[in-house]
Design an enzyme around this catalytic site. Structure first.
Site: not given
Length: 143
Positions: A12-13, A20, A25, A74, A77, A80, A87, A98, A100, A102, A107, A111
């Site tokens: 998302p996002n 953004r 980012y 990535n 959100a 988290h 799964d 994984e 990220h 940032s 933060r 997070r």
């Protein structure tokens, strides 16, 4: 493991990269980020996937399980709290890293809780777009 094809999943996002919170980012759009990664490894085929929907990410993991050698995720959100993505990663048993953009340690406290890191080979954060390069290189080191 021969590294021919990598699935890179954005949650998302992340489709709003470059617009953004650029101080967090970065300035690159998602498409510019994908082009940077793709051009950094011309011998590797990438499948880039982005969705704002948890189920679509799970479907992408399931649908590509026999098509790729590794996964970079990535999940934004969803990282988290999405036990269903966790799964799915565990179930398909494909090496997954994984990433990220940032530094999650600097933060908001929520997070720092990454629910699928323990089913991934590694977690990279705080390196901006170069975190993706590091992820690919970690897979290449396993070849």
């Amino acid at each position: 493991m021969k590294l021919n094809k990598i699935l890179l999943i954005h949650g998302p996002n992340l489709n709003l990269l470059g617009m953004r919170e650029t101080d967090i980012y970065g300035q690159d759009s998602q498409q510019e980020l994908f082009q940077f990664i793709d051009s950094s490894f011309p011998k590797i085929a990438f499948i880039f996937f982005q969705s704002n929907h948890e189920g679509a990410i799970i479907d992408a993991l399931h649908n590509h399980k026999d098509l790729v050698d590794a996964i970079i995720i990535n999940a934004g959100a969803l990282s988290h709290y999405s036990y269903s993505i966790r799964d799915a990663i565990k179930a398909i048993n494909i090496p997954t890293i994984e990433v990220h953009l940032s530094n999650i340690d600097q933060r908001e406290s929520f997070r720092r809780n990454l629910v699928f890191s323990e089913v991934c080979c590694d977690t990279i954060f705080g390196k901006g777009k170069h975190g993706y390069i590091d992820a690919v290189n970690k897979f290449k080191d396993r070849e």
